[in-house]
Write a protein that holds these residues in place. Structure first.
Motif, PDB file in Angstrom:
ATOM      1  N   LEU A 105     -30.522 -41.405 -37.861  1.00 34.32           N
ATOM      2  CA  LEU A 105     -30.964 -40.904 -39.159  1.00 34.32           C
ATOM      3  C   LEU A 105     -30.907 -39.380 -39.227  1.00 34.32           C
ATOM      4  CD1 LEU A 105     -34.009 -43.230 -39.973  1.00 34.32           C
ATOM      5  CD2 LEU A 105     -31.782 -43.162 -41.122  1.00 34.32           C
ATOM      6  N   THR A 106     -31.220 -38.715 -38.122  1.00 32.15           N
ATOM      7  CA  THR A 106     -31.184 -37.253 -38.111  1.00 32.15           C
ATOM      8  C   THR A 106     -29.767 -36.752 -38.351  1.00 32.15           C
ATOM      9  OG1 THR A 106     -33.067 -37.169 -36.567  1.00 32.15           O
ATOM     10  CG2 THR A 106     -31.710 -35.191 -36.743  1.00 32.15           C
ATOM     11  N   VAL A 107     -28.799 -37.373 -37.705  1.00 31.18           N
ATOM     12  CA  VAL A 107     -27.395 -36.991 -37.901  1.00 31.18           C
ATOM     13  C   VAL A 107     -26.956 -37.319 -39.329  1.00 31.18           C
ATOM     14  CG1 VAL A 107     -25.005 -37.459 -37.217  1.00 31.18           C
ATOM     15  CG2 VAL A 107     -26.785 -37.263 -35.467  1.00 31.18           C
ATOM     16  N   HIS A 108     -27.259 -38.527 -39.770  1.00 32.25           N
ATOM     17  CA  HIS A 108     -26.798 -38.990 -41.072  1.00 32.25           C
ATOM     18  C   HIS A 108     -27.360 -38.140 -42.222  1.00 32.25           C
ATOM     19  CE1 HIS A 108     -25.477 -41.883 -44.109  1.00 32.25           C
ATOM     20  NE2 HIS A 108     -26.689 -41.840 -44.627  1.00 32.25           N
ATOM     21  N   THR A 109     -28.651 -37.912 -42.210  1.00 34.53           N
ATOM     22  CA  THR A 109     -29.245 -37.141 -43.303  1.00 34.53           C
ATOM     23  C   THR A 109     -28.786 -35.682 -43.266  1.00 34.53           C
ATOM     24  OG1 THR A 109     -31.263 -36.719 -41.996  1.00 34.53           O
ATOM     25  CG2 THR A 109     -31.274 -38.631 -43.472  1.00 34.53           C
ATOM     26  N   TYR A 110     -28.528 -35.162 -42.063  1.00 40.66           N
ATOM     27  CA  TYR A 110     -28.010 -33.793 -41.947  1.00 40.66           C
ATOM     28  C   TYR A 110     -26.656 -33.677 -42.640  1.00 40.66           C
ATOM     29  CZ  TYR A 110     -26.255 -29.496 -39.773  1.00 40.66           C
ATOM     30  OH  TYR A 110     -25.724 -28.249 -39.549  1.00 40.66           O
ATOM     31  N   LEU A 111     -25.757 -34.629 -42.378  1.00 40.88           N
ATOM     32  CA  LEU A 111     -24.416 -34.578 -42.967  1.00 40.88           C
ATOM     33  C   LEU A 111     -24.471 -34.731 -44.483  1.00 40.88           C
ATOM     34  CD1 LEU A 111     -22.428 -36.727 -40.365  1.00 40.88           C
ATOM     35  CD2 LEU A 111     -22.490 -34.233 -40.567  1.00 40.88           C
ATOM     36  N   GLU A 112     -25.341 -35.605 -44.966  1.00 43.10           N
ATOM     37  CA  GLU A 112     -25.454 -35.760 -46.417  1.00 43.10           C
ATOM     38  C   GLU A 112     -26.064 -34.503 -47.048  1.00 43.10           C
ATOM     39  OE1 GLU A 112     -25.605 -40.339 -47.781  1.00 43.10           O
ATOM     40  OE2 GLU A 112     -27.523 -39.539 -47.102  1.00 43.10           O
ATOM     41  N   SER A 134     -32.358 -38.034 -53.973  1.00 42.47           N
ATOM     42  CA  SER A 134     -31.915 -38.343 -52.609  1.00 42.47           C
ATOM     43  C   SER A 134     -32.474 -37.335 -51.611  1.00 42.47           C
ATOM     44  CB  SER A 134     -30.380 -38.346 -52.546  1.00 42.47           C
ATOM     45  OG  SER A 134     -29.843 -39.407 -53.297  1.00 42.47           O
ATOM     46  N   TYR A 135     -32.527 -36.064 -51.996  1.00 45.51           N
ATOM     47  CA  TYR A 135     -33.143 -35.055 -51.125  1.00 45.51           C
ATOM     48  C   TYR A 135     -34.595 -35.433 -50.812  1.00 45.51           C
ATOM     49  CZ  TYR A 135     -29.446 -31.455 -51.364  1.00 45.51           C
ATOM     50  OH  TYR A 135     -28.284 -30.749 -51.219  1.00 45.51           O
ATOM     51  N   GLU A 136     -35.319 -35.872 -51.843  1.00 47.42           N
ATOM     52  CA  GLU A 136     -36.723 -36.223 -51.640  1.00 47.42           C
ATOM     53  C   GLU A 136     -36.865 -37.450 -50.729  1.00 47.42           C
ATOM     54  OE1 GLU A 136     -39.334 -34.428 -52.486  1.00 47.42           O
ATOM     55  OE2 GLU A 136     -37.871 -32.967 -53.226  1.00 47.42           O
ATOM     56  N   GLU A 137     -35.982 -38.417 -50.920  1.00 46.70           N
ATOM     57  CA  GLU A 137     -36.038 -39.612 -50.060  1.00 46.70           C
ATOM     58  C   GLU A 137     -35.704 -39.255 -48.611  1.00 46.70           C
ATOM     59  OE1 GLU A 137     -33.430 -42.334 -52.036  1.00 46.70           O
ATOM     60  OE2 GLU A 137     -34.943 -42.945 -53.503  1.00 46.70           O
ATOM     61  N   HIS A 138     -34.772 -38.349 -48.431  1.00 49.21           N
ATOM     62  CA  HIS A 138     -34.471 -37.877 -47.075  1.00 49.21           C
ATOM     63  C   HIS A 138     -35.661 -37.147 -46.474  1.00 49.21           C
ATOM     64  CE1 HIS A 138     -29.766 -37.878 -46.880  1.00 49.21           C
ATOM     65  NE2 HIS A 138     -30.289 -39.070 -47.158  1.00 49.21           N
ATOM     66  N   MET A 200     -17.481 -33.558 -43.131  1.00 48.53           N
ATOM     67  CA  MET A 200     -18.570 -34.246 -42.438  1.00 48.53           C
ATOM     68  C   MET A 200     -18.158 -34.613 -41.011  1.00 48.53           C
ATOM     69  SD  MET A 200     -20.541 -36.655 -45.201  1.00 48.53           S
ATOM     70  CE  MET A 200     -19.187 -37.794 -45.416  1.00 48.53           C
ATOM     71  N   ALA A 201     -16.913 -35.060 -40.850  1.00 51.90           N
ATOM     72  CA  ALA A 201     -16.428 -35.410 -39.512  1.00 51.90           C
ATOM     73  C   ALA A 201     -16.422 -34.192 -38.603  1.00 51.90           C
ATOM     74  CB  ALA A 201     -15.032 -36.023 -39.612  1.00 51.90           C
ATOM     75  N   ASP A 202     -16.037 -33.039 -39.146  1.00 56.02           N
ATOM     76  CA  ASP A 202     -16.018 -31.810 -38.351  1.00 56.02           C
ATOM     77  C   ASP A 202     -17.429 -31.384 -37.942  1.00 56.02           C
ATOM     78  OD1 ASP A 202     -13.285 -31.681 -38.493  1.00 56.02           O
ATOM     79  OD2 ASP A 202     -13.241 -30.280 -40.189  1.00 56.02           O
ATOM     80  N   MET A 203     -18.417 -31.649 -38.812  1.00 53.22           N
ATOM     81  CA  MET A 203     -19.788 -31.209 -38.546  1.00 53.22           C
ATOM     82  C   MET A 203     -20.582 -32.204 -37.702  1.00 53.22           C
ATOM     83  SD  MET A 203     -21.151 -29.399 -42.038  1.00 53.22           S
ATOM     84  CE  MET A 203     -22.651 -28.871 -41.206  1.00 53.22           C
ATOM     85  N   ARG A 204     -20.069 -33.412 -37.533  1.00 53.42           N
ATOM     86  CA  ARG A 204     -20.846 -34.452 -36.858  1.00 53.42           C
ATOM     87  C   ARG A 204     -21.223 -34.053 -35.430  1.00 53.42           C
ATOM     88  NH1 ARG A 204     -22.064 -39.816 -37.774  1.00 53.42           N
ATOM     89  NH2 ARG A 204     -20.864 -39.757 -39.702  1.00 53.42           N
ATOM     90  N   ASP A 205     -20.283 -33.492 -34.701  1.00 56.28           N
ATOM     91  CA  ASP A 205     -20.578 -33.122 -33.309  1.00 56.28           C
ATOM     92  C   ASP A 205     -21.630 -32.025 -33.214  1.00 56.28           C
ATOM     93  OD1 ASP A 205     -18.796 -34.977 -32.359  1.00 56.28           O
ATOM     94  OD2 ASP A 205     -17.133 -33.568 -32.132  1.00 56.28           O
ATOM     95  N   LYS A 206     -21.729 -31.199 -34.256  1.00 53.37           N
ATOM     96  CA  LYS A 206     -22.701 -30.098 -34.240  1.00 53.37           C
ATOM     97  C   LYS A 206     -24.032 -30.479 -34.883  1.00 53.37           C
ATOM     98  CE  LYS A 206     -19.592 -27.639 -36.372  1.00 53.37           C
ATOM     99  NZ  LYS A 206     -18.860 -26.569 -37.095  1.00 53.37           N
ATOM    100  N   ALA A 207     -24.107 -31.673 -35.430  1.00 45.15           N
ATOM    101  CA  ALA A 207     -25.318 -32.100 -36.127  1.00 45.15           C
ATOM    102  C   ALA A 207     -26.469 -32.298 -35.138  1.00 45.15           C
ATOM    103  CB  ALA A 207     -25.061 -33.400 -36.881  1.00 45.15           C
ATOM    104  N   PRO A 208     -27.707 -32.022 -35.553  1.00 45.48           N
ATOM    105  CA  PRO A 208     -28.860 -32.237 -34.660  1.00 45.48           C
ATOM    106  C   PRO A 208     -29.064 -33.712 -34.371  1.00 45.48           C
ATOM    107  CG  PRO A 208     -29.597 -31.775 -36.896  1.00 45.48           C
ATOM    108  CD  PRO A 208     -28.123 -31.552 -36.886  1.00 45.48           C
ATOM    109  N   ARG A 209     -29.529 -34.003 -33.169  1.00 42.85           N
ATOM    110  CA  ARG A 209     -29.812 -35.386 -32.769  1.00 42.85           C
ATOM    111  C   ARG A 209     -31.303 -35.672 -32.707  1.00 42.85           C
ATOM    112  NH1 ARG A 209     -24.464 -34.861 -33.330  1.00 42.85           N
ATOM    113  NH2 ARG A 209     -23.392 -36.765 -32.705  1.00 42.85           N
ATOM    114  N   SER A 210     -32.106 -34.642 -32.815  1.00 46.90           N
ATOM    115  CA  SER A 210     -33.548 -34.785 -32.678  1.00 46.90           C
ATOM    116  C   SER A 210     -34.251 -33.982 -33.762  1.00 46.90           C
ATOM    117  CB  SER A 210     -33.986 -34.288 -31.292  1.00 46.90           C
ATOM    118  OG  SER A 210     -35.330 -33.889 -31.287  1.00 46.90           O
ATOM    119  N   LYS A 218     -34.919 -27.022 -40.095  1.00 50.03           N
ATOM    120  CA  LYS A 218     -34.492 -26.287 -41.285  1.00 50.03           C
ATOM    121  C   LYS A 218     -34.166 -27.265 -42.410  1.00 50.03           C
ATOM    122  CE  LYS A 218     -30.932 -23.096 -42.958  1.00 50.03           C
ATOM    123  NZ  LYS A 218     -30.496 -23.957 -44.065  1.00 50.03           N
ATOM    124  N   LYS A 219     -33.511 -28.368 -42.065  1.00 53.47           N
ATOM    125  CA  LYS A 219     -33.170 -29.374 -43.073  1.00 53.47           C
ATOM    126  C   LYS A 219     -34.428 -29.929 -43.738  1.00 53.47           C
ATOM    127  CE  LYS A 219     -31.743 -33.322 -41.369  1.00 53.47           C
ATOM    128  NZ  LYS A 219     -32.769 -34.359 -41.663  1.00 53.47           N
TER     129      LYS A 219
END
Length: 226
Positions: A105-112, A134-138, A200-210, A218-219
């Protein structure tokens, strides 16, 4: 008779070697085929290997933003089902599953939040209210993930909080897939969705996992003040 024997000897001497090997293989009860390089090309014969495609074509075929997000949804819902099926006393199993749920969820919501929502908000102004919702639900999901991250699986409210997270995220996923995604696909071209997906694919590896990582914090804060 001598002439026949001489012709027969020359015939056997001229036979290809792989034919001899084929007969020997059959004699031992094994099926064998001549080497691929020795076989003639037959028009219309099926090639076992799929035709090669350009790397650019592969990227575009797999980078549609909505397809990528739906793939995330499938993985997340599978984790939800595994948690619900784990059983009342499966404390360790549930703890491991919640760790995976939080990461996904942390990765997914970050990318969105960082790519999909801002792009759609700019390109399709009529969907701005949907994006803000959607921002509020995230944000709700982020808060629950942060609280679960700090808990132990044996804590009294661990299962209850995870259940609330699952219910909220499932509602969000259903709303996106049944209502919001169709609107986005109708409003944006395939090329635009591919470009967003590539980002999104380019940012996935840099997305937070925790939830504890700075970019994840920050998100969560950004969701409050947007």
């Amino acid at each position: 008779m001598r002439a026949f024997n001489a012709v027969s000897s020359r015939f056997h001497a001229a036979r290809p070697r792989h034919t001899t090997r084929l007969r020997s293989a059959r004699a031992r009860g094994r099926s064998a085929s001549p080497p691929a390089s020795d076989r003639p090309t037959i028009v219309g014969e099926k090639n076992e290997r799929p035709p090669a495609r350009s790397s650019q074509g592969d990227r575009f075929m797999s980078s549609d933003a909505i397809v990528l997000l739906k793939d995330d949804h499938k993985r997340i819902k599978k984790l939800f089902r595994d948690f619900q099926a784990a059983g009342e006393n499966a404390t360790k199993t549930k703890g491991d599953l919640v760790t995976k749920i939080i990461e996904a969820l942390t990765v997914h919501t970050y990318l969105e939040n960082e790519v999909m929502y801002p792009e759609v908000r700019t390109l399709l102004p009529d969907l701005e209210e949907d994006v803000l919702e959607s921002y509020e639900e995230h944000h709700v999901a982020d808060v629950l993930c942060t609280e679960l991250f700090a808990m132990q699986p044996s804590d009294e409210r661990f299962d209850a909080k995870t259940t609330v997270l699952i219910e909220n995220v499932t509602h969000h996923i259903d709303e996106e897939e049944n209502d919001w995604f169709p609107k986005v696909r109708a409003g944006l071209s395939r090329k635009t969705l591919q470009d967003i997906g590539a980002q999104m694919a380019d940012m996935r590896d840099k997305a937070p996992r925790s939830p504890a990582q700075p970019s994840a914090l920050k998100k969560t804060v950004d969701a409050i003040i947007r």
